[in-house]
Design an enzyme around this catalytic site. Structure first.
Site, PDB file in Angstrom:
ATOM      1  N   THR B 271     -19.736   4.229  43.302  1.00  0.00           N
ATOM      2  CA  THR B 271     -19.327   3.993  44.683  1.00  0.00           C
ATOM      3  C   THR B 271     -17.836   4.255  44.791  1.00  0.00           C
ATOM      4  O   THR B 271     -17.059   3.744  43.987  1.00  0.00           O
ATOM      5  CB  THR B 271     -19.601   2.541  45.102  1.00  0.00           C
ATOM      6  OG1 THR B 271     -21.005   2.333  45.140  1.00  0.00           O
ATOM      7  CG2 THR B 271     -19.038   2.258  46.491  1.00  0.00           C
ATOM      8  N   PHE B 273     -14.207   3.997  46.663  1.00  0.00           N
ATOM      9  CA  PHE B 273     -13.430   3.154  47.564  1.00  0.00           C
ATOM     10  C   PHE B 273     -12.124   3.853  47.907  1.00  0.00           C
ATOM     11  O   PHE B 273     -11.580   4.585  47.078  1.00  0.00           O
ATOM     12  CB  PHE B 273     -13.092   1.815  46.902  1.00  0.00           C
ATOM     13  CG  PHE B 273     -14.281   0.940  46.662  1.00  0.00           C
ATOM     14  CD1 PHE B 273     -14.680   0.013  47.614  1.00  0.00           C
ATOM     15  CD2 PHE B 273     -15.017   1.049  45.492  1.00  0.00           C
ATOM     16  CE1 PHE B 273     -15.782  -0.789  47.400  1.00  0.00           C
ATOM     17  CE2 PHE B 273     -16.124   0.255  45.269  1.00  0.00           C
ATOM     18  CZ  PHE B 273     -16.512  -0.669  46.226  1.00  0.00           C
TER      19      PHE B 273
END
Lengths: 370, 370
Positions: B271, B273
């Site tokens: 993921t 960010f």
């Protein structure tokens, strides 16, 4: 040459000129630290060889606790002792990983407090194994799929503690460490505002933890103790006259909005975790021992059960009774005492305790770190 | 004197005798490291004084990226470069905290991937401020309650990305960093077994990410793409003929049990960010620049829009189109390119891009770390 240098960039460049000699000094120090870290790692590898010869465990909680205490005690500053410990925890984690990456089971999913607890205890150079339940954490560790398991012991939000306490009663594992993570309570409603709120709901424990704040800010709103903070959050999500006190995790699950964060009176409210494993740490010089005890349910039984602790000058730091679900006894007592089971004062106290108790289980002795 | 020493303790004591000289060496090295760390901290304090004179920012992402790259490059081993970087990230975090603890807003609750991302980027010596929504992360950072915000950009499980992309379009903040956290997919059912399962459901992206594994293990079970992995988990919780592929977080929310973890073909599924802030980092030597662009919707428009990049030899590392919800344009293009906006090659390419585009927003240049 850089293009597009505006006034902000000019200031940055002027500052950078002044900073350059300081940064060169820092770079030189970093080079020395890097060298020392790798020298330390090579010696740690030798330690690994010695341990391999005797099948000694890679992770020795008592040794790591001693190192962390020592650097905090000797730290001259200006660095904070706690920050120095964070650095050295990663140093030991990285050196240990050269022998073997320790596998640690935890109550998943990834990205939870339990995973944070794994890193807080073992540093980041570990294999963290997410398990679907506390039972699976124990199973994975008992079966040897993990070297250690990290399980919540006391958690005002999620009530995980009961299952952990039950499993500690049955397991062949020992507690080899203990740690805690800060936890905050928030006041939350569906709207994010307090208009129309008639009741503030939470678990009784959470209400108690926030009563000073509530007395000050909402003295005229009724408080209702419910089964759990999660239940309070669920109620608030369905009823605009209810505000919930809960962790943000529960609030997010039920789509609540925060009216005010950090409403607990004690800003140091924490969730405790136990580290369980097949390893029994040796004495570190500052240890704690956990036990489970039971006695027949008659007047004065508990008092006389605990007499040996007082006689031998051993401090009891925690005493929790818990209704038994299994077995012969009405209550089990979860007891923490100061010191290691092998300590001079503690060993005879435990021997006497064992004699007095109808049920006695030594959960383990481990470095005191809280 | 210790009491109760059994055979296991005897082995431990023998090992400890061999380990003692090695541990003394380690202790001596630790003392030197401790001294160097505090010398480093004192120089960092001088850096802080210089910065305070010119109002320069406490956190300079480009400087920290350079230090981390440098220690990884110069690391002689045996420590792993990644582990050395983890240690130095904490060293810089602790030194920086002596000037001032940087406050970082993130998408709460505590104990999530987003909080992990905060610590991964800034080390542990920060104030991490949990926000209830991505909007609040932006607001808190724009208002100055936080120095930085950490927001998910791409997340195959939770679909948070859209809101972040919308807010990036509107915000006055710049992207000052980027990082990623590993994410795993699990195959889950209500029972924890695959008996009776007729369909495997997940978001199309997750199915694609797991197709190699699924072809190998369950070639004869239908796959159904649904709106999200969370929706797949919900379906599996209600229908024993459905298995879901999702993150363990979604599985736990719906009470599923893991049939098999880590079923994505790429074990490095992550993921992403973004770090947003009012700060615009200077060039670090290895940077990335993010932009949002739009053009009138006609044939060849995108192709000619991007021509300046090719002309100036600037690599595009990411290109994503996104239907516009607001404003004049049908699509916005989120573009990442190699290099810093102030770099010789990049600056004229951006100038030409800006001239070509009907809409142009520079989101920021920041150290490349992925």
């Amino acid at each position: 040459m850089r293009r597009g240098a505006g006034p902000a960039t000019v200031i940055t460049i002027m500052t950078d000129d002044k900073l350059k000699p300081l940064r060169e000094q820092i770079d030189a120090i970093d080079a020395q630290i890097l060298d020392l870290l790798n020298r330390r790692a090579r010696i740690a590898q030798e330690v690994g060889h010695v341990k391999a010869e005797t099948n000694a465990p890679v992770f020795r909680p008592e040794r790591e606790a001693q190192v962390l205490r020592s650097v905090a005690e000797r730290n001259p500053g200006p660095l904070l002792a706690a920050d120095v410990q964070t650095i050295f925890r990663e140093v030991m984690s990285s050196c240990r990983a050269l022998e073997r990456r320790v596998t640690v089971a935890f109550l998943g999913p990834q990205g939870t407090f339990s995973e944070q607890a794994v890193f807080q205890q073992f540093g980041h150079a570990v294999e963290a194994l997410a398990c679907a339940s506390i039972d699976e954490v124990f199973r994975a560790t008992e079966a040897g799929s993990a070297d250690f398991g990290v399980v919540p012991m006391e958690n005002s939000n999620e009530g995980a503690v009961n299952r952990t306490l039950d499993l500690l009663l049955q397991t062949t594992l020992s507690i080899s460490g203990e740690l805690s993570i800060p936890v905050h309570h928030s006041l939350m409603t569906a709207s994010g505002a307090m208009d129309g709120v008639q009741r503030i709901c939470a678990h009784s424990q959470a209400l108690a933890q926030c009563q000073g704040w509530l007395n000050q800010h909402y003295p005229n709103i009724d408080r209702l103790a419910v089964a759990s903070n999660g239940e309070a959050a669920r109620m608030a999500s369905q009823d605009p006259s209810v505000a919930a006190i809960a962790g943000e995790f529960a609030g997010q699950r039920y789509g609540l909005r925060v009216v005010q964060g950090h409403v607990q009176d004690d800003p140091h409210n924490r969730t405790r975790f136990a580290v369980v494993g097949r390893l029994q740490p040796g004495p570190s010089g500052k240890d704690q021992t956990s036990l489970i005890l039971a006695v027949p349910n008659r007047a004065g039984a508990v008092h006389s059960l605990l007499a040996p602790l007082a006689q031998h000058g051993v401090s009891m730091t925690r005493f929790e009774s818990r209704p038994a679900r299994l077995g012969t006894w009405e209550y089990y007592f979860y007891v923490d005492i100061e010191g290691h089971a092998l300590d001079d004062k503690v060993a005879p106290a435990l021997a006497a305790l064992k004699e007095n108790a109808a049920f006695y289980k030594l959960l383990g002795s481990y470095p005191f770190t809280l």
